[in-house]
Structure formats: C-alpha cells, structure tokens
Write a protein that holds these residues in place. Structure first.
Motif, PDB file in Angstrom:
ATOM      1  N   LEU A 169       0.824  -1.211   0.000  1.00  0.00           N
ATOM      2  CA  LEU A 169       0.000   0.000   0.000  1.00  0.00           C
ATOM      3  C   LEU A 169       0.855   1.257   0.000  1.00  0.00           C
ATOM      4  N   SER A 170       1.908   1.265   0.785  1.00  0.00           N
ATOM      5  CA  SER A 170       2.768   2.448   0.885  1.00  0.00           C
ATOM      6  C   SER A 170       3.398   2.821  -0.448  1.00  0.00           C
ATOM      7  N   GLU A 171       3.556   1.844  -1.345  1.00  0.00           N
ATOM      8  CA  GLU A 171       4.142   2.088  -2.652  1.00  0.00           C
ATOM      9  C   GLU A 171       3.114   2.589  -3.668  1.00  0.00           C
ATOM     10  N   LEU A 172       1.840   2.372  -3.397  1.00  0.00           N
ATOM     11  CA  LEU A 172       0.784   2.761  -4.328  1.00  0.00           C
ATOM     12  C   LEU A 172       0.192   4.128  -4.014  1.00  0.00           C
ATOM     13  N   VAL A 173       0.054   4.437  -2.727  1.00  0.00           N
ATOM     14  CA  VAL A 173      -0.550   5.713  -2.328  1.00  0.00           C
ATOM     15  C   VAL A 173       0.266   6.880  -2.881  1.00  0.00           C
ATOM     16  N   GLY A 174      -0.442   7.827  -3.488  1.00  0.00           N
ATOM     17  CA  GLY A 174       0.205   9.029  -3.993  1.00  0.00           C
ATOM     18  C   GLY A 174       0.632   8.964  -5.444  1.00  0.00           C
ATOM     19  N   HIS A 175       0.522   7.795  -6.069  1.00  0.00           N
ATOM     20  CA  HIS A 175       0.944   7.670  -7.469  1.00  0.00           C
ATOM     21  C   HIS A 175      -0.201   8.090  -8.386  1.00  0.00           C
ATOM     22  N   PRO A 176       0.036   8.998  -9.331  1.00  0.00           N
ATOM     23  CA  PRO A 176      -1.026   9.410 -10.257  1.00  0.00           C
ATOM     24  C   PRO A 176      -1.311   8.327 -11.291  1.00  0.00           C
TER      25      PRO A 176
END
Length: 233
Positions: A169-176
């Motif tokens: 999850l930490s790698e996905l959050v914030g990615h456009p």
C-alpha cells in the motif's frame, strides 16, 4: 553511517533518519535499491552499518552471519493492496477497507484480468504462491507480469501495461494514474514486516544500534503511520 534498504521503505526511512538526526543521533547515508539486490550486496560483504529489509530476508542474512541476529528489530507492517488504471492525474488516495469482500472476489478478479502486475519483493513472491495454492497458475500464469527490481508496480498500472496491480500500500498511495481498490481481503491478506539490523561489517555497531532503537521507538510511530505503514505487534 552507511545503510541500505529495499525500495519499499525508502521514503519512510528517509523521514525516520531525519528524525533520528534531530534527536541527536548520527546521520544515515541511506541507499535504497531492489530488496533482492540489497540482500545480495550485504551477503557479498559490502560494508554497511544498518540493513533494512523484509524480516524474512533479514533472517536469512542473520543465519549466514551477515547481520547481527540479536539486533534484528521489526519496524513497520506493510499491507499489500490492489490497484487498477485511472485517467485521473491526482495522486492515488488510500481507501478504507479491502479491495474485495473475500478471497473468492479476488480470485474472480485475477481470472478476469488481462495482465496482472506484481513486484520482485516479498509481496510479489507471496502473490505468486497464493495463485499456485488456489490452483490458478495454469489459468493465469501467462498473464502475470513481474516488474523490474526497483520499479513500482504503480508505474505499469498507470501506463496501462497491466490492468490489475499488486504491491504494498505504501508504494501505491500518492501515485497518479491509478486507483487503489483497497488492501487484500482478510482471508487472503499478504502482510510484510520490514525490519532493521546492525550489519556485522559495521565499523560503529554501538551507534548503529542506538539509531535502530530510535527507529523502533514510540517517537517514530507517527512517521510510519503517515507513510501508510502499520506498527508490528
């Protein structure tokens, strides 16, 4: 003080390291690479003071004598989430709850997907094992697309080269360009504990242990939460 980590924790560790300096501890020269590559470099004898990897990888390094087993310290809990492409240019937000109601819903999504993206890290390894446990390898195996080490799955999802992506999850959050459906359902959740340890090659093991203790302290908890990590029990 030299440290190495997997890409999955690079951002949270940067903030944790900055907080450690503010607390009067030594500065970390942190290098973040693919987890497999990081473990290989430590095992090859490259000189580091601290090593931050998934707990399973650290356990292997400890058993081989590359990190001090007595210093292995759980730091962060990471949940694996599911993402799909989105036309939005806004950073992907963290949703509440699971991506699917249960494992059956996830199995159906895997069967319907044209291309399934997953990482080289522990979450990817666990996903492939889960698919095999479910007897779906023959059916969906040729649709699995593992990204290159150090490359986020979100990049492939946003580009449309995969239509269903799995990563922490930490790698996905914030990615456009992506929409996060949620974390994996409770009955098939893939959770990873990231830990730190003092390398046996460290030239300053006592100072390294002090930094590690700070990163595991309550003073550091809010930083981990802000980066969408949980606190290991």
């Amino acid at each position: 003080m030299r440290a190495i980590s997997s890409m999955a924790t690079r951002q949270v560790l940067a903030d944790l390291a900055a907080a450690a300096v503010e607390a009067g501890l030594p500065e970390l020269d942190m290098e973040s690479v693919g987890g497999v590559a990081a473990a290989e470099r430590v095992a090859a004898g490259e000189s580091f003071d601290l090593v931050f990897l998934a707990s399973g990888a650290l356990a292997k390094l400890a058993s081989a004598g590359h990190v001090d087993a007595a210093t292995v310290t759980p730091l962060m809990l990471s949940q694996t989430a599911v993402a799909v492409p989105s036309h939005s240019s806004e950073p992907a937000a963290r949703p509440e709850g699971p991506a699917f109601a249960d494992a059956a819903g996830l199995r159906e999504a895997l069967q319907d997907a044209n291309r399934i993206g997953y990482s080289t890290g522990p979450s990817g390894t666990a996903l492939v094992q889960l698919i095999d446990d479910w007897g779906l390898t023959t059916e969906v195996g040729d649709r699995l697309a593992q990204v290159q080490p150090g490359i986020p799955v979100a990049k492939s999802v946003a580009a449309g080269t995969v239509d269903l992506g799995f990563q922490q999850l930490s790698e996905l959050v914030g990615h456009p360009g992506i929409r996060i459906l949620g974390v994996m359902p409770d009955d098939c959740a893939i959770d990873t504990v990231f830990a730190g340890a003092v390398a046996t090659a460290s030239s300053s093991p006592a100072q390294a242990a002090e930094v590690l203790a700070f990163l595991a302290s309550d003073d550091a908890a809010a930083i981990k939460t802000r980066h969408n990590f949980g606190i290991p029990a």
